[in-house]
Design an enzyme around this catalytic site. Structure first.
Site, PDB file in Angstrom:
ATOM      1  N   LYS A 201       0.830  -1.207   0.000  1.00  0.00           N
ATOM      2  CA  LYS A 201       0.000   0.000   0.000  1.00  0.00           C
ATOM      3  C   LYS A 201       0.863   1.256   0.000  1.00  0.00           C
ATOM      4  O   LYS A 201       0.631   2.185  -0.766  1.00  0.00           O
ATOM      5  CB  LYS A 201      -0.937   0.001   1.200  1.00  0.00           C
ATOM      6  CG  LYS A 201      -1.858   1.223   1.244  1.00  0.00           C
ATOM      7  CD  LYS A 201      -2.744   1.251   2.466  1.00  0.00           C
ATOM      8  CE  LYS A 201      -3.867   0.276   2.357  1.00  0.00           C
ATOM      9  NZ  LYS A 201      -4.868   0.422   3.448  1.00  0.00           N
ATOM     10  N   HIS A 379      -3.016 -36.828  14.133  1.00  0.00           N
ATOM     11  CA  HIS A 379      -1.840 -37.583  14.554  1.00  0.00           C
ATOM     12  C   HIS A 379      -0.816 -36.697  15.245  1.00  0.00           C
ATOM     13  O   HIS A 379       0.343 -37.075  15.374  1.00  0.00           O
ATOM     14  CB  HIS A 379      -1.230 -38.304  13.349  1.00  0.00           C
ATOM     15  CG  HIS A 379      -2.140 -39.339  12.783  1.00  0.00           C
ATOM     16  ND1 HIS A 379      -2.126 -40.658  13.197  1.00  0.00           N
ATOM     17  CD2 HIS A 379      -3.132 -39.257  11.849  1.00  0.00           C
ATOM     18  CE1 HIS A 379      -3.056 -41.337  12.531  1.00  0.00           C
ATOM     19  NE2 HIS A 379      -3.674 -40.508  11.712  1.00  0.00           N
ATOM     20  N   LYS A 507       8.587  -2.624  13.844  1.00  0.00           N
ATOM     21  CA  LYS A 507       9.195  -2.037  12.647  1.00  0.00           C
ATOM     22  C   LYS A 507      10.137  -0.900  13.019  1.00  0.00           C
ATOM     23  O   LYS A 507      11.239  -0.775  12.483  1.00  0.00           O
ATOM     24  CB  LYS A 507       8.103  -1.506  11.707  1.00  0.00           C
ATOM     25  CG  LYS A 507       7.249  -2.570  11.046  1.00  0.00           C
ATOM     26  CD  LYS A 507       6.227  -1.916  10.116  1.00  0.00           C
ATOM     27  CE  LYS A 507       5.361  -2.939   9.427  1.00  0.00           C
ATOM     28  NZ  LYS A 507       4.352  -2.300   8.542  1.00  0.00           N
TER      29      LYS A 507
END
Length: 541
Positions: A201, A379, A507
């Site tokens: 974006k 499993h 970030k």
């Protein structure tokens, strides 16, 4: 507005939980022979059997009262009509407009339709060979470079709809900044016939741009000129200038809008890898199936509204049964990435601890979403579901028709799915275990000694979602169902489902640490552990 936990209905639900917790699921079925028929609904080609839940009519009545008290009907209208539902960023959340062909009020139809027309034209040019790569080579491979919603959605859909694939294009996905991923994708590709989609974006996302620049350098290293970049790179972004600075032609830039969050964006031009590899008609069918669920969500009374029911049940278990996680178990190999997709959808949307009014929430919000496909999980982690100490509601998802009918494979798969939900419901008492062991040849004393290890408590709730087949329309409806469930939960918890501030801090810190790793000064207030680890890295390179 007061917190939901201060509601009288909330207190009544707590009292009701104390009462119903004394009953088993088997008891609830015995008390109402028509329970399985009553607690079953269908919408947009998806059937929900929610009869194996620890609820009765009183539970549902209280949950619906809670939903009404939170003014959910008006909130749904605001979502669909373009109200500002993202209060911390003052934005709309109009992802439903991306699959809207019915002229609902305030749809962004002109912009959306223009984008889809351009997508269709581009897809057609690639498929017919009108759009080619360097040296006039046909495009054979598409590499989507993105992360988060720009990656998970298209990857999940392309895997889910593989039986419907209409083109010969091979589609690859790169998201991880770990060089191993892009190395393994690029090593077998021909740069002259490879098309890259850079999906971001902002066109500033570190991981995405790092991978995009690596792909660009790969062209140069393979004796292709910078001028060829314009032929081999497409952008899906809101930042046209940054994409143009990357040498992507404006005609090859498809838009994103601030009213579409990343985790809701597969319906937009972010879905270009779907259209290229599956076919634009398949992408349109996916959108149509989602719109069917949108209209169900908008128009159906709460008592028959599938997203509302699923969200209410989720709140019931998280806030009144202390459920910390939800298992999502698709019994379909092609839904390999579906649970991972839902992890972002639910946990990034509702992993919040502050209400829309700025108060700290005194209750849990989003559960941990986890799971795996089909019989694989039986499993491994199903042991915990059946005999572990955790209380974990479960969603089973299965199609009634197989994508590839082979002998009795699908009947076995279907049997396993139903058996797991039934085993979670009924469990096995110690008396039943003793009887079973004696029949196997153990004497009574040994059987009684071993029985506690084989007993299972049962009364562990589950939903079963049935699809006629995993078609584009049904997948679209299934995705939209979970989107709307997530939204309803956010309304009930008074939180914002459409921001993700928690993603940002990591970030910011990563940028500072990266600078230190490259030999620059340590960030201010670096903790001793991080300092030591940075020094370890410096000494190793």
């Amino acid at each position: 507005m007061s917190l939901i936990s201060k509601s009288i209905i909330w207190q009544r639900l707590a009292e009701h939980q104390a009462d119903i917790s004394k009953k088993s699921l088997v008891d609830l079925f015995q008390a109402d022979p028509s329970r399985a028929q009553k607690l079953r609904i269908e919408a947009a080609g998806v059937t929900l059997d929610y009869s194996k839940n620890l609820i009765n009519q009183q539970t549902l009545d209280l949950l619906y009262e809670l939903v009404i008290e939170k003014n959910l009907g008006e909130q749904i209208k605001q979502l669909m009509k373009g109200g500002v539902v993202n209060c911390t960023e003052n934005r709309q959340a109009l992802h439903t407009s991306l699959r809207c062909d019915s002229g609902r009020e305030n749809c962004q139809q002109k912009r959306v339709n223009t984008t889809f027309r351009r997508m269709g034209e581009f897809v057609n040019r690639v498929h017919t060979g009108d759009y080619r790569g360097s040296n006039n080579k046909f495009i054979t491979d598409v590499v989507n470079i993105g992360i988060g919603g720009s990656h998970l959605g298209p990857m999940m859909v392309n895997e889910a709809l593989l039986p419907y694939k209409r083109s010969s294009l091979r589609c690859h996905f790169v998201s991880n900044v770990d060089s191993s991923e892009i190395h393994h994708v690029l090593e077998d590709l021909d740069p002259e016939s490879t098309l890259f989609i850079v999906a971001s974006k902002t066109f500033t996302t570190t991981e995405t741009l790092t991978n995009a620049n690596t792909a660009r350098q790969w062209f140069v290293d393979n004796s292709l000129a910078d001028a060829d970049v314009a032929r081999h790179f497409i952008a899906v972004t809101a930042n046209v200038e940054n994409a143009k600075n990357f040498s992507i032609e404006e005609s090859n830039i498809f838009p994103m809008w601030d009213w579409v969050g990343g985790r809701y964006s597969l319906w937009s031009a972010i879905g270009l890898p779907i259209a290229l590899c599956m076919g634009m008609d398949i992408f349109d069918e996916l959108r149509a199936g989602a719109e069917e669920m949108d209209l169900h969500f908008l128009d159906t009374p709460f008592e028959q509204n599938m997203p509302v029911i699923m969200a209410s049940l989720s709140l019931w278990y998280i806030n009144f049964w202390d459920a910390h996680s939800t298992a999502v178990l698709p019994y379909d190999h092609h839904l390999t990435y579906f649970t991972k997709y839902l992890q972002q959808l639910d946990m990034e949307s509702n992993g919040k601890q502050v209400t829309n009014f700025g108060e700290r929430v005194p209750y849990h919000t989003s559960p941990i979403i986890w799971g795996d496909v089909g019989t694989n999980g039986q499993h491994s982690f199903h042991q915990l579901l059946h005999q572990g100490t955790r209380f974990i509601p479960t969603d089973f998802i299965i199609s009634m028709q197989a994508a590839y009918p082979m002998r009795n494979h699908h009947a076995l798969l279907f049997a396993n799915c139903l058996a797991q939900s039934r085993a979670l419901m009924t469990g096995k008492t110690e008396a039943e275990a003793v009887e079973e062991l004696i029949k196997q040849g153990l004497d009574k004393e040994d059987a009684e000694s071993l029985a506690p290890h084989k007993a299972m408590p049962g009364s562990r709730p589950s939903n079963t979602l049935l699809l006629k087949e995993l078609s584009p329309k049904r997948l679209g409806a299934l995705i939209a169902l979970y989107e709307h469930k997530t939204f309803v939960q956010s309304v009930l918890w008074d939180i914002n489902a459409f921001d993700q501030w928690g993603v940002e801090l990591g970030k910011e810190l990563s940028s500072e640490i990266y600078s230190a790793l490259c030999g620059h000064d340590f960030p201010e207030k670096t903790d001793p552990s991080t300092r030591n680890l940075i020094e370890d890295y410096r000494s190793a390179i």
